[in-house]
Design an enzyme around this catalytic site. Structure first.
Site, PDB file in Angstrom:
ATOM      1  N   HIS A  78     -12.902  25.149  28.516  1.00 39.76           N
ATOM      2  CA  HIS A  78     -14.137  24.916  28.487  1.00 39.76           C
ATOM      3  C   HIS A  78     -14.715  24.069  29.701  1.00 39.76           C
ATOM      4  O   HIS A  78     -15.758  24.280  30.133  1.00 39.76           O
ATOM      5  CB  HIS A  78     -14.227  23.706  27.686  1.00 39.76           C
ATOM      6  CG  HIS A  78     -14.570  22.604  27.192  1.00 39.76           C
ATOM      7  ND1 HIS A  78     -15.907  22.951  25.642  1.00 39.76           N
ATOM      8  CD2 HIS A  78     -15.928  21.323  28.009  1.00 39.76           C
ATOM      9  CE1 HIS A  78     -16.304  22.339  26.050  1.00 39.76           C
ATOM     10  NE2 HIS A  78     -16.899  21.476  26.699  1.00 39.76           N
ATOM     11  N   GLU A  79     -13.890  23.305  30.144  1.00 40.22           N
ATOM     12  CA  GLU A  79     -13.944  22.683  31.777  1.00 40.22           C
ATOM     13  C   GLU A  79     -14.683  23.887  32.399  1.00 40.22           C
ATOM     14  O   GLU A  79     -15.796  23.032  33.563  1.00 40.22           O
ATOM     15  CB  GLU A  79     -13.101  21.703  32.043  1.00 40.22           C
ATOM     16  CG  GLU A  79     -13.005  20.453  30.860  1.00 40.22           C
ATOM     17  CD  GLU A  79     -13.538  19.712  30.861  1.00 40.22           C
ATOM     18  OE1 GLU A  79     -15.183  19.474  31.005  1.00 40.22           O
ATOM     19  OE2 GLU A  79     -14.026  19.440  29.196  1.00 40.22           O
ATOM     20  N   GLN A 107     -21.189  17.437  34.232  1.00 45.36           N
ATOM     21  CA  GLN A 107     -21.314  16.617  33.844  1.00 45.36           C
ATOM     22  C   GLN A 107     -22.082  15.410  33.529  1.00 45.36           C
ATOM     23  O   GLN A 107     -22.208  14.619  33.048  1.00 45.36           O
ATOM     24  CB  GLN A 107     -20.196  16.540  32.460  1.00 45.36           C
ATOM     25  CG  GLN A 107     -20.020  17.532  32.033  1.00 45.36           C
ATOM     26  CD  GLN A 107     -18.804  17.753  31.111  1.00 45.36           C
ATOM     27  OE1 GLN A 107     -17.244  17.684  31.354  1.00 45.36           O
ATOM     28  NE2 GLN A 107     -19.399  16.917  29.380  1.00 45.36           N
ATOM     29  N   HIS A 138     -18.195  24.908  32.284  1.00 45.59           N
ATOM     30  CA  HIS A 138     -18.767  24.016  32.656  1.00 45.59           C
ATOM     31  C   HIS A 138     -19.160  23.880  34.565  1.00 45.59           C
ATOM     32  O   HIS A 138     -20.797  23.679  34.493  1.00 45.59           O
ATOM     33  CB  HIS A 138     -18.734  22.612  33.092  1.00 45.59           C
ATOM     34  CG  HIS A 138     -18.751  21.762  31.437  1.00 45.59           C
ATOM     35  ND1 HIS A 138     -20.445  21.845  31.043  1.00 45.59           N
ATOM     36  CD2 HIS A 138     -17.623  21.577  30.738  1.00 45.59           C
ATOM     37  CE1 HIS A 138     -20.065  21.179  29.608  1.00 45.59           C
ATOM     38  NE2 HIS A 138     -18.871  20.595  29.738  1.00 45.59           N
ATOM     39  N   GLY A 184     -11.199  15.760  28.542  1.00 47.20           N
ATOM     40  CA  GLY A 184     -11.963  17.341  29.237  1.00 47.20           C
ATOM     41  C   GLY A 184     -13.085  15.701  30.223  1.00 47.20           C
ATOM     42  O   GLY A 184     -13.079  15.508  29.498  1.00 47.20           O
ATOM     43  N   CYS A 235     -18.339  18.741  22.651  1.00 47.72           N
ATOM     44  CA  CYS A 235     -18.249  17.962  24.501  1.00 47.72           C
ATOM     45  C   CYS A 235     -18.779  16.890  24.727  1.00 47.72           C
ATOM     46  O   CYS A 235     -20.359  16.600  23.917  1.00 47.72           O
ATOM     47  CB  CYS A 235     -19.867  18.898  25.096  1.00 47.72           C
ATOM     48  SG  CYS A 235     -19.668  19.323  26.704  1.00 47.72           S
ATOM     49  N   LEU A 236     -18.837  16.382  25.703  1.00 45.73           N
ATOM     50  CA  LEU A 236     -19.150  14.999  26.175  1.00 45.73           C
ATOM     51  C   LEU A 236     -20.674  14.874  26.522  1.00 45.73           C
ATOM     52  O   LEU A 236     -22.097  14.527  26.246  1.00 45.73           O
ATOM     53  CB  LEU A 236     -18.610  13.818  26.751  1.00 45.73           C
ATOM     54  CG  LEU A 236     -17.415  13.668  26.714  1.00 45.73           C
ATOM     55  CD1 LEU A 236     -16.715  12.646  27.776  1.00 45.73           C
ATOM     56  CD2 LEU A 236     -17.329  12.260  25.308  1.00 45.73           C
TER      57      LEU A 236
HETATM   58 ZN    ZN Z   1     -17.886  20.263  27.558  1.00 44.72          ZN
END
Ligand code: ZN
Length: 154
Positions: A130-131, A51, A134, A46, A88-89
């Protein structure tokens, strides 16, 4: 298409509230295509626009069965419970155990501005929560019950 730079925890942009998308134009489509390429290049499941430093309400999710773009996503309903590991990236090498609902109904717009809804369960639901977090400046580590070493879960 172009690979965008993923910003990491500590960058204040990750803590901002993202704004709704208003223009469903070519510029948005380029951004979405870049986000997809960036997510795939980084083996992500995702990616949210903040991000890559863009404070707009856009998320991509990909559980390897379904790929979906949501513009201005809203959680309409959720039920059940799941407890599982997340990474998470934007938080490299960090993993934690997070409580999420098991099922989510989410409404959003596609890249042309058309409204749609999906019901997601299990991993796909987890990725969506999760997204969307953000977009509200929340990282999984803020809500993790405990941080873990991923090699224990492989
Ligand atoms: Zn993330």
């Amino acid at each position: 298409m172009a690979i965008r730079t993923i910003i990491v925890d500590g960058d204040p942009l990750l803590r901002k509230i993202s704004k709704p998308v208003e223009n469903f134009d070519e510029k948005l489509h380029i951004l979405l295509d870049d986000m997809k390429e960036t997510m795939e290049k980084n083996n992500g499941v995702g990616l949210a626009a903040p991000q890559i430093g863009i404070l707009r309400r856009i998320i991509l999710v990909d559980d390897e069965k379904i790929f979906c773009e949501f513009i201005n996503p809203e959680i309409i309903d959720q039920e059940g419970n799941q407890y599982g590991i997340e990474g998470c990236l934007s938080c490299p090498e960090e993993f934690g155990m997070v409580d999420r609902s098991n099922t989510v109904r989410v409404r959003g717009k596609d890249r042309y501005g058309k409204t749609f809804e999906i019901v997601a369960t299990d991993l796909l639901a987890r990725i969506i929560f999760h997204e969307i977090d953000h977009l509200n400046g929340i990282l999984f580590k803020d809500i993790a019950k405990e941080m873990v070493d991923k090699k224990d879960y492989k």
